[in-house]
Design a protein around this motif. Structure first.
Motif, PDB file in Angstrom:
ATOM      1  N   ILE A   1      -5.093   6.017  11.814  1.00 12.49           N
ATOM      2  CA  ILE A   1      -6.085   5.136  12.421  1.00 12.49           C
ATOM      3  C   ILE A   1      -7.482   5.543  11.984  1.00 12.49           C
ATOM      4  O   ILE A   1      -8.331   4.698  11.677  1.00 12.49           O
ATOM      5  CB  ILE A   1      -5.994   5.178  13.958  1.00 12.49           C
ATOM      6  N   THR A   2      -7.723   6.837  11.935  1.00 14.66           N
ATOM      7  CA  THR A   2      -9.035   7.347  11.550  1.00 14.66           C
ATOM      8  C   THR A   2      -9.394   6.927  10.132  1.00 14.66           C
ATOM      9  O   THR A   2     -10.514   6.453   9.870  1.00 14.66           O
ATOM     10  CB  THR A   2      -9.055   8.883  11.664  1.00 14.66           C
ATOM     11  N   MET A   3      -8.456   7.073   9.213  1.00 15.69           N
ATOM     12  CA  MET A   3      -8.739   6.734   7.823  1.00 15.69           C
ATOM     13  C   MET A   3      -8.735   5.218   7.596  1.00 15.69           C
ATOM     14  O   MET A   3      -9.459   4.704   6.741  1.00 15.69           O
ATOM     15  CB  MET A   3      -7.742   7.426   6.898  1.00 15.69           C
ATOM     16  N   PHE A   4      -7.929   4.494   8.361  1.00 16.63           N
ATOM     17  CA  PHE A   4      -7.950   3.034   8.303  1.00 16.63           C
ATOM     18  C   PHE A   4      -9.349   2.535   8.675  1.00 16.63           C
ATOM     19  O   PHE A   4      -9.911   1.645   8.017  1.00 16.63           O
ATOM     20  CB  PHE A   4      -6.903   2.477   9.261  1.00 16.63           C
ATOM     21  N   ALA A   5      -9.914   3.115   9.733  1.00 18.24           N
ATOM     22  CA  ALA A   5     -11.255   2.728  10.171  1.00 18.24           C
ATOM     23  C   ALA A   5     -12.293   3.036   9.098  1.00 18.24           C
ATOM     24  O   ALA A   5     -13.251   2.272   8.902  1.00 18.24           O
ATOM     25  CB  ALA A   5     -11.605   3.446  11.476  1.00 18.24           C
ATOM     26  N   TRP A   6     -12.125   4.166   8.392  1.00 15.21           N
ATOM     27  CA  TRP A   6     -13.060   4.496   7.320  1.00 15.21           C
ATOM     28  C   TRP A   6     -13.033   3.429   6.224  1.00 15.21           C
ATOM     29  O   TRP A   6     -14.086   2.949   5.783  1.00 15.21           O
ATOM     30  CB  TRP A   6     -12.751   5.861   6.698  1.00 15.21           C
ATOM     31  N   VAL A   7     -11.846   3.050   5.789  1.00 14.18           N
ATOM     32  CA  VAL A   7     -11.757   2.062   4.708  1.00 14.18           C
ATOM     33  C   VAL A   7     -12.363   0.735   5.156  1.00 14.18           C
ATOM     34  O   VAL A   7     -13.091   0.082   4.393  1.00 14.18           O
ATOM     35  CB  VAL A   7     -10.297   1.859   4.262  1.00 14.18           C
ATOM     36  N   ALA A   8     -12.084   0.337   6.390  1.00  9.21           N
ATOM     37  CA  ALA A   8     -12.641  -0.914   6.898  1.00  9.21           C
ATOM     38  C   ALA A   8     -14.167  -0.859   6.915  1.00  9.21           C
ATOM     39  O   ALA A   8     -14.843  -1.814   6.515  1.00  9.21           O
ATOM     40  CB  ALA A   8     -12.110  -1.190   8.298  1.00  9.21           C
ATOM     41  N   HIS A   9     -14.716   0.275   7.356  1.00  8.90           N
ATOM     42  CA  HIS A   9     -16.173   0.429   7.343  1.00  8.90           C
ATOM     43  C   HIS A   9     -16.701   0.400   5.904  1.00  8.90           C
ATOM     44  O   HIS A   9     -17.671  -0.306   5.606  1.00  8.90           O
ATOM     45  CB  HIS A   9     -16.572   1.743   8.014  1.00  8.90           C
TER      46      HIS A   9
ATOM     47  N   THR B   1      -4.819  10.838   0.329  1.00  6.82           N
ATOM     48  CA  THR B   1      -4.444  11.063  -1.067  1.00  6.82           C
ATOM     49  C   THR B   1      -4.725   9.827  -1.922  1.00  6.82           C
ATOM     50  O   THR B   1      -5.276   9.924  -3.033  1.00  6.82           O
ATOM     51  CB  THR B   1      -2.957  11.433  -1.174  1.00  6.82           C
ATOM     52  N   LEU B   2      -4.353   8.668  -1.405  1.00  5.41           N
ATOM     53  CA  LEU B   2      -4.597   7.428  -2.143  1.00  5.41           C
ATOM     54  C   LEU B   2      -6.086   7.198  -2.338  1.00  5.41           C
ATOM     55  O   LEU B   2      -6.536   6.869  -3.454  1.00  5.41           O
ATOM     56  CB  LEU B   2      -3.978   6.249  -1.382  1.00  5.41           C
ATOM     57  N   LEU B   3      -6.866   7.383  -1.296  1.00  5.28           N
ATOM     58  CA  LEU B   3      -8.307   7.169  -1.394  1.00  5.28           C
ATOM     59  C   LEU B   3      -8.951   8.151  -2.360  1.00  5.28           C
ATOM     60  O   LEU B   3      -9.884   7.805  -3.084  1.00  5.28           O
ATOM     61  CB  LEU B   3      -8.950   7.288  -0.005  1.00  5.28           C
TER      62      LEU B   3
ATOM     63  N   LEU C   1       0.856  -1.189   0.000  1.00  4.95           N
ATOM     64  CA  LEU C   1       0.000   0.000   0.000  1.00  4.95           C
ATOM     65  C   LEU C   1       0.893   1.240   0.000  1.00  4.95           C
ATOM     66  O   LEU C   1       1.720   1.418   0.903  1.00  4.95           O
ATOM     67  CB  LEU C   1      -0.898   0.002   1.237  1.00  4.95           C
ATOM     68  N   PRO C   2       0.747   2.112  -0.986  1.00  4.92           N
ATOM     69  CA  PRO C   2       1.714   3.222  -1.149  1.00  4.92           C
ATOM     70  C   PRO C   2       1.457   4.411  -0.232  1.00  4.92           C
ATOM     71  O   PRO C   2       1.095   5.501  -0.682  1.00  4.92           O
ATOM     72  CB  PRO C   2       1.528   3.604  -2.622  1.00  4.92           C
ATOM     73  N   ILE C   3       1.672   4.199   1.074  1.00  4.32           N
ATOM     74  CA  ILE C   3       1.497   5.307   2.020  1.00  4.32           C
ATOM     75  C   ILE C   3       2.774   5.565   2.821  1.00  4.32           C
ATOM     76  O   ILE C   3       2.807   6.477   3.641  1.00  4.32           O
ATOM     77  CB  ILE C   3       0.325   5.052   2.982  1.00  4.32           C
ATOM     78  N   GLY C   4       3.808   4.742   2.624  1.00  4.14           N
ATOM     79  CA  GLY C   4       5.097   4.998   3.257  1.00  4.14           C
ATOM     80  C   GLY C   4       5.259   4.469   4.660  1.00  4.14           C
ATOM     81  O   GLY C   4       6.149   4.915   5.398  1.00  4.14           O
ATOM     82  N   ALA C   5       4.446   3.479   5.066  1.00  4.08           N
ATOM     83  CA  ALA C   5       4.545   2.955   6.430  1.00  4.08           C
ATOM     84  C   ALA C   5       5.905   2.320   6.700  1.00  4.08           C
ATOM     85  O   ALA C   5       6.364   2.299   7.849  1.00  4.08           O
ATOM     86  CB  ALA C   5       3.434   1.932   6.673  1.00  4.08           C
ATOM     87  N   PHE C   6       6.557   1.842   5.670  1.00  4.75           N
ATOM     88  CA  PHE C   6       7.860   1.180   5.816  1.00  4.75           C
ATOM     89  C   PHE C   6       8.949   2.134   6.315  1.00  4.75           C
ATOM     90  O   PHE C   6      10.016   1.689   6.756  1.00  4.75           O
ATOM     91  CB  PHE C   6       8.303   0.593   4.475  1.00  4.75           C
TER      92      PHE C   6
ATOM     93  N   ARG D   1       1.258  11.949   8.838  1.00  3.85           N
ATOM     94  CA  ARG D   1       1.717  11.773   7.463  1.00  3.85           C
ATOM     95  C   ARG D   1       1.098  10.540   6.807  1.00  3.85           C
ATOM     96  O   ARG D   1       0.723  10.575   5.633  1.00  3.85           O
ATOM     97  CB  ARG D   1       3.243  11.697   7.419  1.00  3.85           C
ATOM     98  N   LEU D   2       0.993   9.455   7.563  1.00  4.93           N
ATOM     99  CA  LEU D   2       0.365   8.267   6.996  1.00  4.93           C
ATOM    100  C   LEU D   2      -1.117   8.512   6.741  1.00  4.93           C
ATOM    101  O   LEU D   2      -1.672   8.035   5.744  1.00  4.93           O
ATOM    102  CB  LEU D   2       0.545   7.075   7.944  1.00  4.93           C
ATOM    103  N   GLY D   3      -1.762   9.259   7.636  1.00  2.00           N
ATOM    104  CA  GLY D   3      -3.161   9.614   7.414  1.00  2.00           C
ATOM    105  C   GLY D   3      -3.338  10.445   6.159  1.00  2.00           C
ATOM    106  O   GLY D   3      -4.245  10.187   5.356  1.00  2.00           O
TER     107      GLY D   3
END
Length: 233
Positions: A139-147, A118-120, A28-33, A111-113
Protein backbone atom coordinates in the motif's frame (compact mmCIF):
# COMPACT_ATOMS: atom_id res chain seq x y z
CA UNK A 1 4.12 10.17 -37.99
CA UNK A 2 1.93 11.27 -35.05
CA UNK A 3 1.77 15.04 -34.69
CA UNK A 4 2.07 16.19 -31.04
CA UNK A 5 -1.02 17.91 -29.63
CA UNK A 6 -0.43 21.16 -27.78
CA UNK A 7 -2.68 20.55 -24.77
CA UNK A 8 -0.54 20.13 -21.68
CA UNK A 9 -3.41 19.67 -19.20
CA UNK A 10 -5.07 16.93 -21.23
CA UNK A 11 -1.76 15.18 -21.82
CA UNK A 12 -0.89 15.26 -18.10
CA UNK A 13 -4.31 13.83 -17.22
CA UNK A 14 -3.98 11.10 -19.84
CA UNK A 15 -0.50 10.17 -18.64
CA UNK A 16 -1.77 9.94 -15.05
CA UNK A 17 -4.61 7.66 -16.16
CA UNK A 18 -2.29 5.42 -18.17
CA UNK A 19 0.12 5.30 -15.24
CA UNK A 20 -2.69 4.16 -12.95
CA UNK A 21 -3.80 1.53 -15.47
CA UNK A 22 -0.25 0.19 -15.60
CA UNK A 23 -0.08 0.08 -11.79
CA UNK A 24 -3.32 -1.90 -11.39
CA UNK A 25 -2.76 -4.19 -14.37
CA UNK A 26 -2.59 -7.96 -13.65
CA UNK A 27 0.48 -7.89 -15.89
CA UNK A 28 2.45 -5.86 -13.32
CA UNK A 29 5.25 -8.28 -12.35
CA UNK A 30 4.93 -8.25 -8.56
CA UNK A 31 3.18 -11.60 -8.02
CA UNK A 32 -0.21 -10.39 -6.75
CA UNK A 33 -1.87 -13.31 -8.54
CA UNK A 34 -0.26 -15.76 -6.10
CA UNK A 35 -2.40 -14.76 -3.10
CA UNK A 36 -6.07 -15.38 -2.30
CA UNK A 37 -6.44 -13.26 0.89
CA UNK A 38 -8.35 -15.98 2.70
CA UNK A 39 -10.77 -16.64 -0.16
CA UNK A 40 -9.38 -20.08 -1.04
CA UNK A 41 -10.00 -21.17 2.56
CA UNK A 42 -13.54 -19.79 2.38
CA UNK A 43 -14.14 -22.15 -0.55
CA UNK A 44 -12.57 -25.12 1.25
CA UNK A 45 -14.56 -24.49 4.45
CA UNK A 46 -17.85 -24.17 2.60
CA UNK A 47 -18.38 -20.51 3.48
CA UNK A 48 -18.45 -19.51 -0.19
CA UNK A 49 -20.04 -22.03 -2.53
CA UNK A 50 -21.45 -20.12 -5.46
CA UNK A 51 -21.84 -16.76 -7.18
CA UNK A 52 -24.29 -15.41 -4.59
CA UNK A 53 -22.05 -16.39 -1.68
CA UNK A 54 -19.08 -14.79 -3.43
CA UNK A 55 -20.92 -11.51 -3.86
CA UNK A 56 -21.76 -11.49 -0.16
CA UNK A 57 -18.15 -12.24 0.80
CA UNK A 58 -16.76 -9.50 -1.43
CA UNK A 59 -19.32 -6.97 -0.18
CA UNK A 60 -18.30 -7.70 3.40
CA UNK A 61 -14.58 -7.42 2.73
CA UNK A 62 -15.09 -4.18 0.83
CA UNK A 63 -17.29 -2.59 3.51
CA UNK A 64 -15.51 -3.82 6.65
CA UNK A 65 -12.01 -4.10 5.21
CA UNK A 66 -10.98 -1.93 2.29
CA UNK A 67 -13.20 1.06 3.14
CA UNK A 68 -11.81 1.08 6.70
CA UNK A 69 -8.19 0.21 6.03
CA UNK A 70 -6.45 0.13 2.64
CA UNK A 71 -8.46 2.84 0.91
CA UNK A 72 -8.30 5.56 3.59
CA UNK A 73 -4.68 4.62 4.20
CA UNK A 74 -3.87 5.30 0.54
CA UNK A 75 -5.19 8.85 0.99
CA UNK A 76 -2.96 9.45 4.00
CA UNK A 77 0.10 7.92 2.40
CA UNK A 78 -0.34 9.78 -0.88
CA UNK A 79 -0.56 13.02 1.11
CA UNK A 80 2.54 12.08 3.10
CA UNK A 81 4.52 11.31 -0.06
CA UNK A 82 3.48 14.65 -1.55
CA UNK A 83 4.71 16.43 1.58
CA UNK A 84 7.91 14.32 1.69
CA UNK A 85 6.98 13.54 5.29
CA UNK A 86 9.14 10.52 6.10
CA UNK A 87 7.75 10.29 9.65
CA UNK A 88 4.14 10.10 8.46
CA UNK A 89 5.02 7.59 5.75
CA UNK A 90 6.75 5.34 8.29
CA UNK A 91 3.92 5.80 10.82
CA UNK A 92 1.17 4.69 8.42
CA UNK A 93 3.33 1.93 6.99
CA UNK A 94 3.85 0.55 10.51
CA UNK A 95 0.17 1.00 11.32
CA UNK A 96 -0.74 -1.11 8.32
CA UNK A 97 1.61 -3.91 9.39
CA UNK A 98 -0.09 -4.02 12.80
CA UNK A 99 -3.52 -4.54 11.20
CA UNK A 100 -2.43 -7.72 9.36
CA UNK A 101 -3.90 -10.41 11.60
CA UNK A 102 -2.14 -13.47 10.16
CA UNK A 103 1.35 -14.33 8.98
CA UNK A 104 -0.08 -14.91 5.50
CA UNK A 105 -1.66 -11.46 5.22
CA UNK A 106 1.46 -9.79 6.61
CA UNK A 107 3.73 -11.75 4.29
CA UNK A 108 1.63 -10.82 1.27
CA UNK A 109 1.83 -7.09 1.96
CA UNK A 110 5.56 -7.22 2.69
CA UNK A 111 6.46 -9.36 -0.32
CA UNK A 112 4.36 -7.36 -2.76
CA UNK A 113 5.87 -4.16 -1.37
CA UNK A 114 9.39 -5.53 -1.85
CA UNK A 115 8.56 -6.69 -5.37
CA UNK A 116 7.18 -3.27 -6.26
CA UNK A 117 10.31 -1.61 -4.87
CA UNK A 118 12.45 -3.88 -7.05
CA UNK A 119 10.38 -3.07 -10.12
CA UNK A 120 10.50 0.67 -9.45
CA UNK A 121 14.26 0.50 -8.95
CA UNK A 122 14.63 -1.18 -12.35
CA UNK A 123 12.43 1.51 -13.90
CA UNK A 124 14.31 4.34 -12.19
CA UNK A 125 11.17 5.42 -10.30
CA UNK A 126 12.11 5.04 -6.64
CA UNK A 127 11.67 8.02 -4.29
CA UNK A 128 14.53 9.40 -2.20
CA UNK A 129 15.96 6.60 -0.07
CA UNK A 130 15.42 8.56 3.17
CA UNK A 131 11.65 8.56 2.51
CA UNK A 132 11.28 4.78 2.10
CA UNK A 133 10.42 2.92 5.33
CA UNK A 134 12.67 0.05 6.40
CA UNK A 135 10.05 -2.52 5.39
CA UNK A 136 7.71 -0.80 2.92
CA UNK A 137 4.37 -2.47 2.34
CA UNK A 138 2.50 -2.73 -0.93
CA UNK A 139 0.00 0.00 0.00
CA UNK A 140 2.83 2.36 0.87
CA UNK A 141 4.60 1.90 -2.45
CA UNK A 142 1.32 1.93 -4.40
CA UNK A 143 0.63 5.36 -2.91
CA UNK A 144 4.11 6.54 -3.94
CA UNK A 145 3.59 5.56 -7.57
CA UNK A 146 0.16 7.20 -7.63
CA UNK A 147 1.65 10.41 -6.22
CA UNK A 148 4.62 10.29 -8.59
CA UNK A 149 2.29 9.93 -11.57
CA UNK A 150 -0.04 12.71 -10.39
CA UNK A 151 -3.04 10.42 -10.04
CA UNK A 152 -5.87 12.15 -8.12
CA UNK A 153 -6.72 10.54 -4.78
CA UNK A 154 -10.18 9.36 -5.80
CA UNK A 155 -8.80 7.64 -8.91
CA UNK A 156 -6.00 6.08 -6.85
CA UNK A 157 -8.58 4.50 -4.54
CA UNK A 158 -10.81 3.37 -7.41
CA UNK A 159 -7.82 1.81 -9.16
CA UNK A 160 -6.71 -0.07 -6.06
CA UNK A 161 -10.24 -1.32 -5.36
CA UNK A 162 -10.60 -2.44 -8.97
CA UNK A 163 -7.31 -4.36 -8.82
CA UNK A 164 -8.47 -6.05 -5.59
CA UNK A 165 -11.77 -7.07 -7.19
CA UNK A 166 -10.08 -8.43 -10.32
CA UNK A 167 -7.65 -10.47 -8.22
CA UNK A 168 -10.43 -11.93 -6.08
CA UNK A 169 -12.45 -12.89 -9.15
CA UNK A 170 -9.38 -14.51 -10.68
CA UNK A 171 -9.04 -16.59 -7.49
CA UNK A 172 -12.70 -17.60 -7.74
CA UNK A 173 -12.39 -18.57 -11.41
CA UNK A 174 -9.48 -20.87 -10.55
CA UNK A 175 -10.54 -22.33 -7.22
CA UNK A 176 -14.35 -22.22 -6.84
CA UNK A 177 -14.61 -22.59 -9.84
CA UNK A 178 -16.54 -19.58 -11.11
CA UNK A 179 -17.34 -19.21 -14.80
CA UNK A 180 -16.13 -16.11 -16.61
CA UNK A 181 -19.66 -14.93 -17.39
CA UNK A 182 -20.58 -15.28 -13.73
CA UNK A 183 -17.45 -13.30 -12.85
CA UNK A 184 -18.66 -10.49 -15.11
CA UNK A 185 -22.05 -10.52 -13.36
CA UNK A 186 -20.25 -10.15 -10.04
CA UNK A 187 -18.25 -7.28 -11.52
CA UNK A 188 -21.43 -5.53 -12.65
CA UNK A 189 -22.85 -5.94 -9.15
CA UNK A 190 -19.69 -4.70 -7.42
CA UNK A 191 -18.84 -1.67 -9.59
CA UNK A 192 -21.21 0.79 -7.88
CA UNK A 193 -20.21 -0.61 -4.49
CA UNK A 194 -16.56 0.21 -5.24
CA UNK A 195 -17.55 3.82 -5.89
CA UNK A 196 -19.51 3.95 -2.64
CA UNK A 197 -16.62 2.43 -0.67
CA UNK A 198 -14.22 5.03 -2.08
CA UNK A 199 -16.59 7.85 -1.16
CA UNK A 200 -16.86 6.50 2.41
CA UNK A 201 -13.10 5.98 2.68
CA UNK A 202 -12.42 9.58 1.66
CA UNK A 203 -14.53 10.80 4.59
CA UNK A 204 -13.20 8.54 7.37
CA UNK A 205 -11.38 10.08 10.32
CA UNK A 206 -8.26 8.47 11.78
CA UNK A 207 -10.13 7.03 14.77
CA UNK A 208 -12.49 5.18 12.41
CA UNK A 209 -9.72 3.21 10.71
CA UNK A 210 -9.08 -0.50 11.14
CA UNK A 211 -10.52 -3.61 9.47
CA UNK A 212 -13.32 -5.64 11.09
CA UNK A 213 -12.87 -8.97 9.33
CA UNK A 214 -12.70 -11.87 11.83
CA UNK A 215 -13.93 -14.37 9.22
CA UNK A 216 -11.27 -13.40 6.71
CA UNK A 217 -8.58 -13.54 9.40
CA UNK A 218 -9.72 -17.00 10.47
CA UNK A 219 -9.82 -18.20 6.86
CA UNK A 220 -6.35 -16.82 6.22
CA UNK A 221 -4.99 -18.52 9.36
CA UNK A 222 -6.54 -21.86 8.41
CA UNK A 223 -5.20 -21.51 4.88
CA UNK A 224 -1.65 -21.74 6.23
CA UNK A 225 -2.26 -25.42 7.06
CA UNK A 226 -4.81 -26.25 4.36
CA UNK A 227 -3.99 -29.64 2.83
CA UNK A 228 -4.39 -28.66 -0.84
CA UNK A 229 -3.72 -25.10 -1.99
CA UNK A 230 -3.44 -23.27 -5.29
CA UNK A 231 -2.40 -20.00 -3.64
CA UNK A 232 0.43 -18.97 -1.33
CA UNK A 233 0.34 -18.96 2.44
Amino acid sequence: MITPINNDAAIASDLALLGLMQLVSPALPIGAFAWSQGLESAFELGWVNDETDLQGWLEGVLEDGLSRCELPLLVRLQTAWAAKDAQAIAQWNDWLHTTRETAELSDEDTRLGAALVTLLRNLGLLPDANLIPSEPGYITMFAWVAHHRNVPERQTLLGFAWAWLENQLAVACKALPLGHTAAQRVTEHMRPLLVTAVEIALQRDDEELGPILPGLALGSALHETQYSRLFRS
